[in-house]
Motif scaffolding. Sequence first.
Motif, PDB file in Angstrom:
ATOM      1  N   ALA A 358       0.828  -1.201   0.000  1.00  0.00           N
ATOM      2  CA  ALA A 358       0.000   0.000   0.000  1.00  0.00           C
ATOM      3  C   ALA A 358       0.864   1.254   0.000  1.00  0.00           C
ATOM      4  O   ALA A 358       1.940   1.280   0.617  1.00  0.00           O
ATOM      5  N   PRO A 359       0.429   2.314  -0.698  1.00  0.00           N
ATOM      6  CA  PRO A 359       1.188   3.570  -0.696  1.00  0.00           C
ATOM      7  C   PRO A 359       1.454   4.051   0.724  1.00  0.00           C
ATOM      8  O   PRO A 359       0.585   3.991   1.588  1.00  0.00           O
ATOM      9  N   GLY A 360       2.681   4.523   0.943  1.00  0.00           N
ATOM     10  CA  GLY A 360       3.044   5.047   2.245  1.00  0.00           C
ATOM     11  C   GLY A 360       3.685   4.040   3.165  1.00  0.00           C
ATOM     12  O   GLY A 360       4.218   4.416   4.221  1.00  0.00           O
ATOM     13  N   VAL A 367      10.086  -1.104  -2.701  1.00  0.00           N
ATOM     14  CA  VAL A 367       9.780  -1.624  -4.033  1.00  0.00           C
ATOM     15  C   VAL A 367       9.951  -0.539  -5.099  1.00  0.00           C
ATOM     16  O   VAL A 367      10.313  -0.819  -6.243  1.00  0.00           O
ATOM     17  N   SER A 368       9.725   0.708  -4.712  1.00  0.00           N
ATOM     18  CA  SER A 368       9.859   1.820  -5.671  1.00  0.00           C
ATOM     19  C   SER A 368      11.309   2.100  -6.035  1.00  0.00           C
ATOM     20  O   SER A 368      11.577   2.905  -6.926  1.00  0.00           O
ATOM     21  N   VAL A 373      15.431   3.682   3.698  1.00  0.00           N
ATOM     22  CA  VAL A 373      14.089   3.561   4.246  1.00  0.00           C
ATOM     23  C   VAL A 373      14.135   3.949   5.716  1.00  0.00           C
ATOM     24  O   VAL A 373      15.115   3.673   6.419  1.00  0.00           O
ATOM     25  N   LYS A 374      13.084   4.607   6.176  1.00  0.00           N
ATOM     26  CA  LYS A 374      13.060   5.091   7.555  1.00  0.00           C
ATOM     27  C   LYS A 374      12.536   4.009   8.482  1.00  0.00           C
ATOM     28  O   LYS A 374      11.461   3.459   8.286  1.00  0.00           O
ATOM     29  N   GLU A 385      19.447  -6.624  -2.640  1.00  0.00           N
ATOM     30  CA  GLU A 385      18.546  -6.760  -3.780  1.00  0.00           C
ATOM     31  C   GLU A 385      17.106  -6.705  -3.274  1.00  0.00           C
ATOM     32  O   GLU A 385      16.779  -7.326  -2.252  1.00  0.00           O
ATOM     33  N   VAL A 386      16.253  -5.956  -3.954  1.00  0.00           N
ATOM     34  CA  VAL A 386      14.825  -5.925  -3.633  1.00  0.00           C
ATOM     35  C   VAL A 386      14.082  -6.617  -4.772  1.00  0.00           C
ATOM     36  O   VAL A 386      14.149  -6.173  -5.926  1.00  0.00           O
ATOM     37  N   ALA A 387      13.413  -7.713  -4.457  1.00  0.00           N
ATOM     38  CA  ALA A 387      12.700  -8.505  -5.461  1.00  0.00           C
ATOM     39  C   ALA A 387      11.224  -8.562  -5.096  1.00  0.00           C
ATOM     40  O   ALA A 387      10.843  -8.330  -3.936  1.00  0.00           O
ATOM     41  N   VAL A 388      10.402  -8.872  -6.088  1.00  0.00           N
ATOM     42  CA  VAL A 388       8.954  -8.904  -5.889  1.00  0.00           C
ATOM     43  C   VAL A 388       8.383 -10.155  -6.555  1.00  0.00           C
ATOM     44  O   VAL A 388       8.742 -10.479  -7.692  1.00  0.00           O
TER      45      VAL A 388
END
Length: 465
Positions: A358-360, A367-368, A373-374, A385-388
């Motif tokens: 979800a946004p936010g 993912v963006s 990241v905070k 690596e960020v995978a989806v």
Amino acid sequence: MKLTFLGAASTVTGSRYLLETTTRRLLIDCGLFQGLKQLRQRNWEPFPVDPASIDAVLLTHAHLDHSGYLPLLVRNGFNGPIYCTPSTRALCGVLLPDSGHLQEEEAEYLNRHGLTKHRPALPLYTRDDAIACLDRFEEVPFRTLIELGQEVTATIVPAGHIQGAGMIDLRADGISILFSGDLGRPHDPLLPAPTTVAHADYLLVESTYGDRLHERVDPLDQLESIVRRTIDRGGAVVIPAFAVGRTQTLLYLLYRLRSANRIPDVPVFVDSPMASSAIEIFRQHPAEHRLTPEECRAVCSVAKPVESVEESKSIDRMRMPRIIISASGMATGGRVVHHLKALAPDPRNTILFVGYQAPGTRGATMVSGAGRVKIHGQYVPVHAEVAVLDNLSAHADAEEILTWLRNFDAAPRETFIVHGDPEAADTLRLRIKETFGWEARVPEHREAVELRVARPRAGQLATNP
């Protein structure tokens, strides 16, 4: 009859629908708003009606965006029954106290480290509040008529989204209204397909993936590739996963890959007490999934459950390849946040997201492609690596929703597109109008509409829906 959209209207979170008949005031779902700050702030607003004036709550399923506001509703005066399926009651018995505990924990952490503008930071509700609300629950098996009084009835039928998830078919004042809840997928590896429905005067249908199609690829192939390349780097795969539903699907996929010798036999950890409890509930309700008892035992034994906080911390210090499955699925809280803090800076590791972000949320930020990241008031670099894996979603995609709608033998008088971000909801609205010619629209937050009985034309007999 009046229907007021108190949540999940032009947003994908906070499902709450107030239905007022001539004799009853009912709430269908009672979820938390999650994601963007302006949405989360709605959780702190006074409830639009006096909770004590609500006669009953009906739950489609246990996910917090559908059930997570219940502790506050009860604390503020609601004293009626909460109807749901047995599995939903069991899962709420895990999810709601955990939600209260996490909120207390987060408030304590922020106060201890001076990371809050509020003095002091307070939880929305506590673990004790959540436990207290469980006394209001009444279990109702699927397809059992719920008598709500004054000729108002409801039935819950399987939706195939998570264990215990259902659609609610409500009848009152000569009108039938169907709340889809979250629709599952027709070919889910663990759960049965959503129940087909032939008729409803009014329909509320979710639109989480109303503007998208899931990838038509084999998740086994994708997961194998991700795990193998991470292990080759000597890294860890960290999987933020919803404790209910997604964790069980991941264990099933890892079981399949291991059984076929497609991935090395590295340690797998489920680091979420809530997920461990959900696995046990999955095991205890074999009639609600596709696995044989032997398969279920094998799948549930793939991972080692992590119990203590110290054991959770020790996983991050390990120097060997490993797979860590931990809640929450959007990285908004829970133990996974600590794993991300420790492991996201290392390029050998992989952060694998396996569902909608979800946004936010932190998940959406990562993912963006964000380079940091905070977490707990500090910015953590993301070099892993960020995978989806998008195709593990438990929500029907746009085409699957349309396929489900084709089972209606006549158009509902009006179809309300709910539980979707604005673009997804409006895209689905247009597709329904173009495909079927139905009256469909996206309601606004707190919009109220009147639902009317159709009047028979001259010479026609009225029929009971």
